[in-house]
Enzyme design. Structure first.
Site, PDB file in Angstrom:
ATOM      1  CG  ASP A 149      -1.994  -0.866   1.229  1.00 32.75           C
ATOM      2  OD1 ASP A 149      -2.224  -1.396   0.145  1.00 32.75           O
ATOM      3  OD2 ASP A 149      -2.686  -1.049   2.250  1.00 32.75           O
ATOM      4  CG  ASP A 185      -6.505  -4.110   1.805  1.00 36.75           C
ATOM      5  OD1 ASP A 185      -6.862  -3.923   0.625  1.00 36.75           O
ATOM      6  OD2 ASP A 185      -5.999  -3.228   2.510  1.00 36.75           O
TER       7      ASP A 185
END
Length: 1178
Positions: free
Chosen positions: A458, A782
């Site tokens: 990320d 996620d």
């Protein structure tokens, strides 16, 4: 709003038993109410309670004053409605862990052999002394061993016990650490409630039903509640429903607020209606098996966790069908080959163990057959005796002794130190990794990380600090590349700027001092607003006095920020004269269009035309965006008379621009270095972010993910999908294979894109080796990508509980550098195990050959069974301790990852193993057949049955151990390095083990006596033994001088499974899901190899590896919900998912058990939406 305090006399009637009777509604009624949504909930409240005030009256609380806070009253509420605490599942007791460790097949074989030999040592048949039964020449066992026969069995059992205890202790301490972390996280959470009319913060666990809680932007709701009053409240319920759209909450439409959801916009107050196990999150946790109320809820058993329905059992049928499903599932499990692939190391060890096991089994069988044949031929052929009844027990005992020699050879051949080495190495790494901010939840993840070839990270929080700061500004016609001194700015402009920022932002946004000494200040609330407040502080001003002067009640009108306005404005009534002043801020491209004036250097307003604006965009805004900055424009407007406040278009116009600022989320200073380390180590780093592509590209360049002059791709989510999907919208692996090798930045990506990318890279067959992918994630959504990845990293600070649950390792500091540390530790584990293997296999090869040839030539193993066990088990155990605890060095990051197919034992290691084995065998056989002449002592060969231990055989044993000791030092290097002593002081455990083993050896030889078949040696003999041992070090230098590539005959061992060996039909099933070591065994191999197959995870390392800390999550199937990434059903056809996704009717709870509301999709929603509202996507 009536103040209902009069309705509850504080703390009344504590003595009553049925506390629910004290309140106007029961837990079940409230729980049923909370299961309704939107319109249905409003109707139900109106029907049963009148309105929310009615619920407050029944719960004896005041919407304004809150609860009295009287301890007796709080206690009564705890009793009636439960505490706001979800009890963790009871940890396994130490004994349970010991029992699990004992389930290992290899250990069981050892135990059985030990018990047989123990039994035989106490069994003395009659006729033992009679000569009629003959004597095999060179008895198998002398008198010393006959008396000390029990020692062999006891020694084996003792070593098994040590192995089991170490494993169980490792598991136990791992679980304890994890629980400690959990409770630490829980204690830090606080929430704002109103008690006695005072706004106070209390720990989440102390919230009770009836509390009035204040909610605001950014809160994670700690309990279920019903809205009493709200302003523009929007909630993100995706953690419960999987719906990414924010849900607007209001008294008229949808007043139900659920625990575990996030407040995304607005603020309000709610009355708490359900806590702990009765809240929506609690019900789900119960389903996951964290609570112990399993019986209250129905668990939808699905292969892939498709949906967990949150409905209490309504019928017996339900229970029966569940049992049936469970049985079917168990049967399926037996049949189904498909299960998640073992970690890379496990797969290789399995194959290696099978190979060693086969060799050992053959050797031991041959030994037993030769001994029996020799005995039979000698006794009945040469000596011509007859088999008589009285001699049967003796002959049987001979045969059993031969069997034990066979088992000894097998025991020596099978490296039972290996699982211990793996366990110790992993446990040691996990402990040390805690200090490096890696909390490892699944042991094998730590080793898999060493093989990682790709990391998908990320951006926000991992590569950047998630601390927005203003770094550039344009004001008074000057573009400042860094924050100017306050003296440099015109005082009037500065005054306007400071007032505008302080007043025109949510008052809940604050910058608080750091909790730790020397730490950074804490940002609370909206991060962008925090950046602007930070600018005020940098300009040596303070926002708090201004806010105190203009409290929220004095604000005349507020236009809150929303996605369509993309700006926020606050109107104040002028105190000095008539008229109003409005402050605005927002995205620069939006706000600048509405500006007609701008402040110049002297603080005077001048006209701002369209061409000026274009020039400003070109010269100021675009350069800022290319530096990866977000641009915000701050403006104002004066009104002389009161306008029509509802006509927004007129009001947000003719603004005067005060300044434009560029806000950066700075890259963590240590990240570029960490990423370059990864690239040197052969790991590709990819950034997957939801940010826009310019900012993403700028940050990626700063981090070093994008190097100038490289050929790479930066894509946005939608372009990525266009390139990898065919006309039907299905992902095609061939298309993906064209994209991913060059892809470095994926911007504006959804969780689905992340999952698709990870799955695509893992399944890809492009390139020499298959990819091993690590992924970082923090959001609930996620989860699927974290589960799919070989190693999932969740963020310890920013991560949601769901992400942590799906991950393998938790980064307690959310920092990318910790991932690099994990890579280093992973490679270290791999190397430690290779070092140990090199040492262990040398011992095994030599010991097996010596035992085998010795038994065949002299009818008696030169190394007795107990000596073998000392060499094998004690030295294995100690060596595994010594070699498995080598600390990692930076040098580990200078080589490429080994990949899935690289053999465990390289050709260099094979050269070392065979080279040292040759030296040791020559020495041992020279001593065996000529030792008595060299040392001028009596020969120990063919000595009569009951003779005491000989010096000859003691010297052989002692020399053998000395050679192993010095070879242990050689084993510290496996890549052919010359200096085997390098860094030896950094590992005190190694030094202690080597010296300790040496000391023990002296004790055994000098004082071991009959149990160890030893006799004391003179000092000269000792020096010769040590000298021969030191020869190992010199011989090691000679071996490392021989170039490996010249030795063509060397083979590697312990490969991963090459793709070509996998049968075609298996590949089609999703090659990464099959455990090929298992497949190999199914080709008709005996139970034995099933046992040896498990050897690498002997000691139940399997369980330690797999065991997730909540058992409900233990099966890989139960954790990922397909709903997370099935939000575009046309994109992810079921066939793409794991092969075993059940059909809807077997996966979801039968529809007829749902309450009518969720069948018709209440409120006119499509039916599948309402199903969503009952799911928790884990």
């Amino acid at each position: 709003m009536a103040n209902n305090t009069a309705d509850h006399p504080p703390g009344n009637s504590v003595a009553e038993v049925d506390h629910e009777g004290d309140f106007g509604c029961t837990t079940m009624q409230l729980r049923e109410l909370m299961e309704l949504r939107s319109g249905e909930a409003v109707n139900k409240i109106a029907e049963c309670y009148g309105d929310v005030q009615g619920i407050c009256r029944r719960l004896k609380t005041s919407p304004v004053e809150g609860l009295s806070g009287n301890p007796a009253d709080l206690e009564k509420r705890h009793t009636a409605f439960g505490k706001n605490f979800i009890p963790p599942k009871k940890p396994k007791t130490f004994l349970q862990l010991v029992w699990e460790a004992l389930q290992d097949v290899t250990l069981i074989i050892l135990e059985v052999a030990a018990i047989i030999s123990l039994g035989l040592s106490f069994y003395h048949p009659q006729g033992e002394g009679s000569d009629n039964c003959g004597q095999a020449s060179g008895g198998v066992e002398d008198e010393g061993e006959a008396q000390a026969g029990w020692i062999e069995g006891a020694a084996i059992l003792f070593s098994v016990i040590i192995v089991v205890l170490v494993t169980a202790f490792n598991d136990w301490s791992k679980e304890k650490q994890f629980r400690g972390l959990q409770s630490r996280i829980e204690q830090e959470q606080k929430f704002t409630v109103i008690r006695k009319g005072q706004v106070i913060q209390i720990p989440v666990a102390e919230i009770v039903v009836g509390d009035i809680a204040q909610i605001k932007y950014g809160d994670l709701l700690p309990a279920d509640g019903i809205l009493i009053q709200g302003n523009d409240l929007k909630i993100d319920e995706s953690s419960l429903t999987g719906e990414s759209d924010h849900v607007r909450k209001s008294l008229e439409k949808d007043p139900m607020l659920l625990s575990g959801t996030h407040v995304m916009e607005g603020s309000g107050r709610m009355v708490v209606s359900a806590v702990g196990l009765n809240s929506q999150t609690g019900i789900i946790f119960t389903l996951l098996g964290a609570g112990d109320e399993e019986k209250k809820v129905k668990k939808a058993k699905t292969q892939d966790g498709i949906a967990l329905e949150i409905q209490p059992l309504k019928s017996e049928e339900g229970a029966e069908s569940e049992e049936k499903e469970e049985k079917e599932e168990k049967e399926k499990k037996k049949v189904n080959v498909t299960k998640k692939e073992k970690s890379v190391l496990q797969g290789k060890l399995t194959r290696l163990a099978v190979q060693i096991g086969k060799a050992g089994l053959i050797m031991s069988a041959v030994t037993v057959i030769i001994l029996i044949l020799f005995f039979v031929i000698d006794t009945f052929g040469v000596q011509g005796r007859e088999w008589t009844a009285e001699c049967t027990p003796i002959y049987i005992q001979y045969f059993v002794k031969f069997f034990i020699i066979g088992v000894t050879v097998l025991v020596v051949a099978v490296p039972e130190g290996l699982p211990l080495a793996v366990t110790i190495s992993l446990a040691y790494s996990v402990k040390k990794m805690m200090k490096d901010n890696n909390l490892v939840r699944h042991l094998d993840a730590c080793e898999t990380m060493g093989n990682a070839t790709a990391i998908c990270s990320d951006k926000t929080g991992t590569l950047t600090m998630n601390r927005m700061t203003v770094v550039q500004a344009f004001m008074g016609d000057t573009h400042y590349k860094s924050i100017p001194e306050s003296e440099a700015i015109n005082p009037e402009t500065l005054e306007l700027l400071v007032n505008s920022i302080s007043i025109n932002s949510a008052y809940t946004t604050k910058i608080l001092p750091s909790e730790k000494e020397g730490g950074l200040p804490r940002h609370v609330g909206n991060k962008t607003e925090c950046a602007l407040l930070g600018l005020v502080l940098e300009l040596k001003r303070d926002y708090q006095p201004i806010r105190d002067e203009v409290p929220e009640e004095k604000l005349y009108k507020v236009y809150t920020f929303n996605s369509s306005r993309k700006s926020m404005s606050t109107v104040l009534k002028n105190t000095s004269g008539p008229g109003f002043r409005m402050y605005s801020k927002g995205a620069s491209e939006i706000v600048l269009r509405k500006c007609s004036h701008i402040l110049d250097a002297s603080g005077q307003s001048r006209v701002f035309k369209a061409k000026d604006r274009d020039e400003m965009v070109r010269k100021v805004i675009e350069p800022m965006a290319c530096d990866g900055l977000r641009t915000i424009c701050i403006a104002m407007r004066e009104f002389t008379t009161e306008p029509d406040w509802d006509n927004e278009a007129d009001i947000l116009n003719n603004l005067t621009c005060i300044c434009v600022v560029g806000i950066e989320d700075p890259v963590r200073p240590e990240v570029p270095e960490a990423i370059s380390k990864c690239q040197r180590a052969g790991i590709t780093v990819r950034m997957v972010t939801g940010d826009n592509i310019n900012t993403a590209r700028a940050i990626a360049t700063k981090c070093g993910i994008l190097q100038p002059g490289e050929d790479f791709l930066c894509l946005e989510g939608k372009d990525f999908n266009q390139q990898i999907r065919n006309d039907k919208g299905e992902v095609e692996q061939e298309r993906l294979d064209k994209v991913w090798p060059k892809l470095r930045v994926l911007a504006r990506s959804s969780p689905t894109d992340k999952h698709t990318l990870v799955k695509g890279i893992i399944d890809s067959t492009v390139g020499e080796t298959r990819q091993v992918v690590a992924v970082t994630g923090d959001g609930t959504n996620d989860g699927p990508a974290l589960k799919k990845a070989d190693v999932g990293f969740a963020m310890g600070i920013a991560g949601t509980d769901v992400a942590k649950e799906a991950s393998d390792i938790i980064l307690t500091d959310d920092n990318f550098t910790s991932i690099v540390k994990a890579v280093m530790w992973g490679r270290n584990v791999y190397d430690s195990i290779s070092k140990f293997l090199q040492f262990q296999l040398t011992v095994n090869v030599v010991a097996v050959i010596v035992a085998f040839t010795g038994a065949c030539i002299t009818q008696d193993s030169p190394l007795k069974a107990v000596q073998m066990l000392w060499v094998n088990l004690i030295m294995d155990t100690l060596a595994s301790l010594a070699l498995a605890t080598e600390p990692p060095t930076e040098a580990l990051l200078l080589r490429k990852p080994y990949g899935r197919n690289k053999p465990l034992i390289s050709r260099t290691m094979m050269k070392n193993i065979l080279g040292h084995a040759v030296y040791q065998l020559i020495i041992t056989f020279t001593l065996l057949f000529a030792g008595e002449k060299i040392f001028n002592i009596d020969s120990g060969r063919n000595s009569p049955l009951h003779s005491p231990p000989s010096e000859h055989y003691t010297i052989i044993f002692n020399v053998f151990v000395m050679m192993q000791l010095f070879n242990e030092i050689n084993a510290r290097k496996i890549h052919g390095e010359r200096n085997v002593f390098e860094g030896i002081y950094r590992n005190p455990i190694f030094c202690c083990v080597v010296l300790g083993t040496f000391a023990l050896q002296i004790i055994i030889v000098q004082f071991g006596g009959k149990p160890f078949s030893c006799t004391a040696l003179t000092i000269d003999q000792w020096l010769w033994c040590v000298f021969i041992g030191v020869g190992e070090l010199l011989w090691g230098q000679f071996i490392s001088a021989v170039p490996t590539h010249r030795l063509k005959f060397l083979k590697e061992a312990g490969h991963g499974i090459p793709k070509e060996d996998i049968p075609e039909e298996v590949l089609t099933e999703g090659a990464d899901e099959i455990d090929h070591a298992e497949m190999e065994m199914r080709r008709g191999q005996i139970l034995w190899f099933r046992g040896l197959n498990r050897i690498q995870t002997q000691i139940k390392v399997v369980n330690a590896f797999r065991s997730s800390l909540y058992e409900g999550l233990e099966k890989p199937e139960s954790r990922s919900s397909i709903h997370n990434f099935m939000s575009h059903p046309e994109f992810v056809p079921l066939s793409e998912e794991e092969p075993r996704v059940p059909t809807i009717d077997e996966g979801c709870v039968e529809i007829e058990h749902l309450p009518s509301s969720s069948r018709n999709g209440g409120g006119g929603e499509p039916p599948d939406r309402s199903l969503h509202s009952h799911e928790f996507t884990v």
